[in-house]
Design an enzyme around this catalytic site. Sequence first.
Site, mmCIF file in Angstrom:
data_model
loop_
_atom_site.group_PDB
_atom_site.id
_atom_site.type_symbol
_atom_site.label_atom_id
_atom_site.label_comp_id
_atom_site.label_asym_id
_atom_site.label_seq_id
_atom_site.Cartn_x
_atom_site.Cartn_y
_atom_site.Cartn_z
ATOM 1 N N LYS A 92 -10.554 -31.966 8.947
ATOM 2 C CA LYS A 92 -9.791 -31.434 10.072
ATOM 3 C C LYS A 92 -9.005 -32.580 10.707
ATOM 4 C CE LYS A 92 -13.604 -29.911 11.847
ATOM 5 N NZ LYS A 92 -13.354 -28.523 12.211
ATOM 6 N N ARG A 93 -8.127 -32.239 11.604
ATOM 7 C CA ARG A 93 -7.369 -33.263 12.324
ATOM 8 C C ARG A 93 -8.332 -34.251 12.994
ATOM 9 N NH1 ARG A 93 -5.417 -32.915 17.691
ATOM 10 N NH2 ARG A 93 -6.161 -30.764 17.764
ATOM 11 N N LYS A 101 -12.742 -20.527 6.888
ATOM 12 C CA LYS A 101 -12.449 -20.706 5.459
ATOM 13 C C LYS A 101 -13.709 -21.123 4.704
ATOM 14 C CE LYS A 101 -7.898 -22.118 6.963
ATOM 15 N NZ LYS A 101 -7.139 -23.253 7.491
ATOM 16 N N LYS A 128 -13.418 -33.623 18.155
ATOM 17 C CA LYS A 128 -13.929 -33.025 16.914
ATOM 18 C C LYS A 128 -15.118 -33.810 16.366
ATOM 19 C CE LYS A 128 -9.468 -30.939 15.797
ATOM 20 N NZ LYS A 128 -9.823 -29.517 15.787
ATOM 21 N N THR A 139 -10.216 -22.774 12.574
ATOM 22 C CA THR A 139 -10.050 -21.814 11.481
ATOM 23 C C THR A 139 -10.656 -22.364 10.193
ATOM 24 O OG1 THR A 139 -7.818 -22.664 11.081
ATOM 25 C CG2 THR A 139 -8.013 -20.656 12.409
ATOM 26 N N HIS A 179 -3.851 -22.650 23.150
ATOM 27 C CA HIS A 179 -4.683 -23.174 22.060
ATOM 28 C C HIS A 179 -5.609 -24.309 22.494
ATOM 29 C CE1 HIS A 179 -3.169 -21.167 18.403
ATOM 30 N NE2 HIS A 179 -2.011 -21.119 19.017
#
Length: 776
Positions: A510-511, A624, A516, A620, A322
């Site tokens: 998100k985390r 969504k 990110k 992901t 991952h």
Amino acid sequence: MNDYRAKIEKALHAGDKSPKALYNAISEAVMENIKYSEKAGKKRASYLSMEFLIGRMVYANLFNLGLLDETRRVLSDNGLDPNMFEQIEDCALGNGGLGRLAACFLDSAATHNIPLDGYGIRYRYGLFKQYFDKGFQNEIPDDWTTFGDPWSVRGADEERVKIDFKGQSVWAVPYDMPVIGFSKDGQRTINRLRLWQAEPADGAKFDMTAFSKQDYAAAFRAANEAEAVSCVLYPNDDTDEGKRLRLKQQYFFTSASLQSMIRDFKKNGGDFANFHESYAIQLNDTHPAVAVPELIRLLILENLTFSEAFEIANKTLAYTNHTLLPEALEKWGVDLFCSVIPEVYPYVVMVQNELRRYLHTQEIAVERREKYHIIADGTIHMARMAIFGTHTTNGVAQLHTDLLKSTALPEWDELYSDKFVNKTNGITQRRWLGLCNPELSQFITERIGDGWLTNLSELKRLESFANDGGALARLNEIKRAKKEQLFWHAKFHEYGAELNIDSIFDIQVKRLHEYKRQFLNALAVIDLYFGLKDGDISKNDFTPMTFLFGAKAAPGYVRAKGIIKFINEIGKKINADPDTNDKLRLLFVQNYNVSYAEKLIPACDISEQISTAGTEASGTGNMKFMLNGAVTLGTYDGANVEIVREAGEHNNFIFGARVADIERAAPTYKPRELYESNPRIKRVLDTLIDGTFRDESGFFFKELHSAIIGPASYGNDDHYYLLLDFEDYVETKLRANAAYADRNHWAKMCLYNIANAGFFSSDRTIKEYAKEIWRV
């Protein structure tokens, strides 16, 4: 389920109409009819994962059973709020995409009659609950069983298994949750999620002698140490003690799961030479990679030779990678490993020796072998063990898989050209459209039928409505309705915060991690603020924007906590500025979780997916948002690549350096030179240190400033290339803002995204796993 309504009405007439009482009554009515779909002799797949981010179960289970509308009618008929169960805690046994993916896979497998069981840990407390105090993140325990846990059934004593650590033994006690497949005809599969809870071994629960001596701490020590194993998801591991606990957790659930499979296999009289024909075991990242030596150890205890045990393990196990980040490819010091599970280490050595033999047969040059070694420089490399000890390694997006083979693990691809495969992640449309966006679901079903619930590629038929003005207008109406719902949810949960539902909702949830790039988003918001304030951006031509953030920072991740504080301070300033707050507002929602996502995602206009190219494995959340009619504003990274392939780059907003661009720039990239030569960059970055925003710690903002340009360095301090992408990112935000002004065209872009989201169903992904990896 014919007597379902009668049972609920009986509970209502009993007098206690509290959410807790009715939640338990509804759950019990469902559980009375649960029968697991298990057939003797049929091969089953097992999904081993440290995380299962299930979310609130009651609505999802009722939806899949076809009972959700009936339940809401019963509650409404009795004068109760049909949304009353939103008070129920999320089952937050996960941190982010890894755990949510696992939950989506279980849903898809059950829906499509694939025999897949999940195995994990029944944490006493979930990730943590987050709240802000003066903009700083604070954490409190997440007691997800506050309303009880009616969906779990504790296993009998004979189903528990003993787990031995150095100097400690615990029982792993199974709790089984049903995974209910969606079905329109009532013929459904119900698989199992087995979560293990750690309890003290017999005789160690309570030390009466110590208690009698009034040493109360010692009296309960064994019990407390046992229960600590399954107490908290991802304990802080910045000390050796924290690392030991994390390794204990990984071994605990992995060994317990393997032992239970072997026990069941023996009960059925199986020949271990055929174990792989009864079980296919998927390792979700490196957390359960200890399964390689542990399965070998357990098989040798069944009188198999090492060669036999290794071959069986290799045929049984598969590994999902991952991450491309080297620091996330788990490693354990040999000394620390042996201080926790010394009985397993000899089998790690055996696997290492088997690898040495294999490298020799493949005529790999001696000087090149070190990069393959599982044990190197006193460290056990779990990803290497997972690759060598399993039959298949898969990436989770095409770009991610390509980079695994070409950049992150090229030596392994050279060794095993056929071992690496791609399985692009997916999401379950039942929860992420059917459940969380009934208005859009109805819009779709009215036009193409409800086949999309089990075959998301049906959405492609929506393209025929791209020039239907009525359909596009209805899409805009639905989006506004979802914004209004989010308005009331945020007003209640965010201390009265009021969102402008006539603005563009630009959302990044998100985390929290540096790659990110929530920090880049924050800097861009400041730049837009200055542009509006100074008149460089025309207010007349600028559609109002609301920036929404949601993220949790790991308790020990200091820099991530600094970014949260910075974003909250930005919101505090721009929301209070009368010159611009009719055009620009920001809210960082507290305690972002699955249930909050179900409110945020349907209301989104612009989905921020801005990780540095080559760092996000898949994502992901992007899927969504796409499914719910948002456009992607993102980099060419992870599954964004496939999103624009499916829906078209012209229907999304792509910016920034690509992987090849970064590789070319990296040797000479000097962020300080950009900072000193670009007044816009310097201005926004210096808000961290010039007093524009308040940092009571006196540390966080200075550290963030230094992380980008260093104290006086010309080296590459900006590890995730924020400044390299900054101007292109801001200009892309402005392009999206301008495009939104044409509401008909914007709705068409959204429609094309919805219509081309079919590829991103976890139904497609899980079928690929079942057919091509597990062969079930």
